[in-house]
Design a protein around this motif. Structure first.
Motif, short mmCIF file in Angstrom:
data_model
loop_
_atom_site.label_atom_id
_atom_site.label_comp_id
_atom_site.label_asym_id
_atom_site.label_seq_id
_atom_site.Cartn_x
_atom_site.Cartn_y
_atom_site.Cartn_z
N ILE A 1 -3.79 -38.25 46.12
CA ILE A 1 -2.64 -37.73 45.79
C ILE A 1 -2.87 -36.22 45.38
O ILE A 1 -3.37 -36.11 44.27
N GLY B 1 1.81 -33.47 45.14
CA GLY B 1 2.12 -34.27 46.13
C GLY B 1 2.72 -35.51 45.44
O GLY B 1 2.89 -35.93 44.50
N THR C 1 -4.91 -41.07 42.11
CA THR C 1 -4.37 -42.25 42.77
C THR C 1 -4.07 -43.25 41.70
O THR C 1 -4.09 -42.96 40.61
N ARG D 1 6.79 -45.03 43.46
CA ARG D 1 6.55 -43.73 43.96
C ARG D 1 5.77 -42.88 42.87
O ARG D 1 6.19 -43.01 41.84
N ARG E 1 4.13 -39.70 41.55
CA ARG E 1 4.13 -38.11 41.90
C ARG E 1 3.13 -37.20 41.00
O ARG E 1 2.67 -38.14 39.80
N GLN F 1 -7.21 -44.72 50.73
CA GLN F 1 -6.27 -43.65 50.88
C GLN F 1 -6.49 -42.40 50.48
O GLN F 1 -7.55 -42.30 49.89
N SER G 1 -9.54 -43.90 45.80
CA SER G 1 -9.49 -42.56 46.64
C SER G 1 -10.56 -42.39 47.66
O SER G 1 -11.64 -42.85 47.56
N PHE H 1 2.85 -40.39 46.49
CA PHE H 1 2.33 -41.53 47.26
C PHE H 1 3.31 -42.56 46.98
O PHE H 1 3.46 -42.97 45.98
N ASP H 2 3.63 -43.38 47.99
CA ASP H 2 4.50 -44.59 47.76
C ASP H 2 3.58 -45.78 47.89
O ASP H 2 3.18 -45.99 48.88
N TYR H 3 3.57 -46.51 46.91
CA TYR H 3 2.71 -47.92 46.91
C TYR H 3 3.98 -48.95 47.08
O TYR H 3 4.85 -48.96 46.21
#
Length: 648
Positions: free
Chosen positions: A451, A455, A428, A418, A420, A448, A444, A457-459
């Motif tokens: 972020i 925000g 990204t 994750r 943040r 995807q 980016s 994003f889960d990789y």
């Protein structure tokens, strides 16, 4: 919290404005006793507010009554009358210009339109308010008659003033420190002050000529009923004052009192009577006024248009306001706002944490197990990171460390990371060299959405390889990676037997930094953006780590090109090493080779095995000498991309 203090100039400006406040207060209090019309009192107060000690100097040298009753004689010289005329021009015009500049910046209008609006606002405020309204009683006649009489004098004076202000404001506002475009910054008001001083200087000669020709008012004396001057008896005050005014304005400004406005000799104006009305007797010809107007227009056009030859006047405060550019970088009239944002400083006011020189990066990142998945967390934020005892860069970092934490996993692992984003811009993460689902790759706006600030994003992917890899952003990486976003990704093989082992394992991550005037900029291989500091694992020599080992032991060095701009020929003293892997791929025995230098380019990795053949201190360093210096100097024998292997 937003700080006004970023550069040394901010402290100077704070002192300047404190001094300006004192000067303005003095002029306001002392000027209230000065025998002159109220409009001149306000004019000197405003000009001192805009120019600080220089406004005070003008007041004391040209207008402040040196002793009781001496004002008429003191203000008589033409050069002082020119100052007075320029004062009530600048006071009105500059007020309109500054108000317009604040509004336009807030609205985010482009710079070219900003200058036009400032000109219109300054001219309108000067003509309709300061000249025609505030000076109405003194000039006599109706308001609209005063507008008509004041139009050409104000037009000429405003043109000369804006011809000086416009280029000064353009170049200083859109120079390297573009905080000057933002009204909440001290430097904005500093630029306004410099602009007003430049405008005063260019408007002054024209005002001297207009006073001499009777086109504009200069300094005037307006006395109370019971005040004498230079020993005169009170009953002669009005007549002598009128005589001085008549002599002065007849000789220098073409201005005289009308016969019915002058008191009889020995008579006093009635208490509370309106001030004497000063009527103009212009001596300039129509051709002179037309030529002067034309010349003022040419200078105005030059001052307004010339900056567009060097600056991108299409930009606004919303586009680039608040940015600080590298001091050596050259910007052009087609340099875009996006390029400026990319190359600007890491805002030191956003620093959330800072660390001493002893703090190291590349610490192994812990994880949790969730239904068989290894779960990691990365957070990108702005920190202050010390690369040398006296050099602290403002950097972008993962988990408050540079390099970012080492992600150490095993071939076949299922991982979820994750990310943040606490940066002021989108980001990204790209997992360099890994085979994984396309949606997890990180480019980016291609695989995807970036972020956003605040925000996450889960990789998530299954690891299919082993070897030396790394991770870095793929949203404007020339900026964010150069500012510190990178980290090692070490993947052990599923079969331990295929691992090429050594007695010691040492990861080297390379980086280039641009640190000037206490600010950090993203180093790039372009004019004005070249790096002046270089780091191994976030530190410059002599603050790099020392690798300690014993005679006969082996060292596995993993060189990772986490840098952006240069190929670094990395060399180890004390004998050759064996290159055993490249870009994460283990070389077959027949493909391995001996070397003492490998060229590590951005994104490349080399695993090498070095054996301690002799006791002593052996260097690992880049073979470009400039890259083993700190801002072009050596400390304890070197700098930058150097580390020591100490063999006992």
């Amino acid at each position: 919290m937003h700080s006004l203090f970023v550069l040394p100039v901010d402290y100077y400006l704070a002192a300047w404005f404190a001094l300006t406040a004192i000067c303005t207060l003095y002029v306001a209090i002392d000027g209230a006793r000065n025998p002159e019309p109220a409009v001149m009192k306000w004019g000197f107060v405003l000009v001192t507010l805009y120019t600080g000690p220089f406004g005070l100097l003008l007041y004391v040298l040209t207008d402040k009554e040196p002793r009781p009753g001496a004002h008429e004689r003191f203000v008589r010289p033409l050069w002082k009358q020119g100052v007075g005329s320029t004062i009530h021009c600048v006071a009105g015009d500059a007020t309109g210009i500054i108000l317009a500049a604040v509004i336009v910046a807030s609205l985010g209008l482009p710079m070219w339109l900003d200058l036009i609006i400032e000109y219109v606002a300054g001219f309108a405020f000067g003509l309709f308010i300061f000249q025609s309204l505030f000076m109405k009683e003194m000039m006599g006649g109706s308001y609209f008659e005063n507008v008509r009489r004041s139009f050409f004098p104000e037009f000429i004076s405003m043109n000369f003033m804006m011809a000086g202000m416009a280029p000064v404001m353009s170049f200083l506002m859109m120079g390297h420190d573009m905080r000057a475009m933002v009204p909440t910054e001290l430097i904005f008001w500093g630029v306004m002050s410099i602009g007003v001083m430049a405008g005063f200087a260019t408007a002054y000669p024209s005002n001297v000529w207009m006073v001499a020709q009777g086109i504009k008012h200069g300094l005037m004396t307006e006395r109370a009923r019971d005040v004498g001057h230079e020993g005169a008896a009170p009953e002669n005050v009005a007549a002598e004052s009128a005589a001085h005014q008549h002599h002065h304005h007849g000789a220098h400004s073409g201005m005289s009192e009308s016969a019915d406005a002058l008191p009889e000799h020995g008579q006093q104006p009635a208490p509370g009577a309106a001030p004497m009305q000063m009527h103009m007797r212009p001596e300039a010809t129509s051709a002179q006024i037309a030529a002067f107007s034309l010349a003022s227009l040419v200078l105005l056009a030059t001052g307004m248009i010339a900056p567009a030859n060097w600056l991108n006047m299409r930009l606004s405060a919303h586009d680039v306001g608040g940015l600080i550019m590298p001091p050596g970088m050259t910007m052009y009239r087609d340099t875009s706002a996006a390029a400026m944002r990319e190359m600007s400083f890491a805002d030191s006011r956003r620093v959330g944490a800072q660390f001493p020189i002893q703090t190291r990066g590349d610490r192994e990142l812990p994880f949790k197990i969730d239904a068989g998945v290894k779960v990691f967390e990365l957070k990108a934020s702005v920190i202050r990171w010390r690369i040398l005892p006296g050099v602290a860069v403002d950097a972008y970092a993962y988990n408050n460390q540079i390099p970012g934490p080492r992600i150490h996993i095993r071939e076949g692992d299922r991982v979820r990371i994750r990310v943040r984003n606490d940066l002021p811009e989108a980001t990204t993460v790209h997992w360099h060299g890994l085979i994984l689902p396309n949606a997890m790759d990180g480019p980016s706006e291609i695989t995807q959405a970036p972020i956003p600030p605040g925000g996450f994003f889960d990789y998530e992917f299954t690891v299919k390889q082993h070897g030396t890899y790394f991770y870095h952003p793929h949203a404007e990486p020339d900026r964010s990676q150069a500012l510190g976003l990178y980290g090692a990704l070490i993947i052990d093989p599923a079969d331990d037997a295929v691992e090429i082992r050594a007695d010691h394992d040492y990861v080297i991550q390379l980086q280039e930094w641009l640190w000037r005037d206490g600010l950090t900029f993203p180093a790039m291989p372009m004019d004005g953006m070249q790096p002046n500091y270089f780091t191994i694992n976030g530190k410059s020599y002599p603050s790099t780590e020392t690798v300690r080992m014993k005679l006969g032991e082996t060292l596995k060095v993993r060189f990772i090109g986490t840098n952006n701009g240069f190929i670094h020929p990395m060399h180890i003293h004390g004998g050759p090493f064996e290159v055993v892997a490249r870009d994460g791929e283990t070389l077959s025995k027949g493909a391995r080779f001996l070397a003492d230098t490998v060229n590590v380019g951005p994104g490349q990795r080399y695993d090498v095995i070095w054996k301690a053949r002799e006791r002593g201190k052996w260097l690992i360093h880049c073979h470009i000498p400039h890259h083993t210096s700190n801002d072009n100097t050596e400390t304890k024998g070197g700098g930058g991309l150097m580390a020591v292997i100490e063999v006992e």
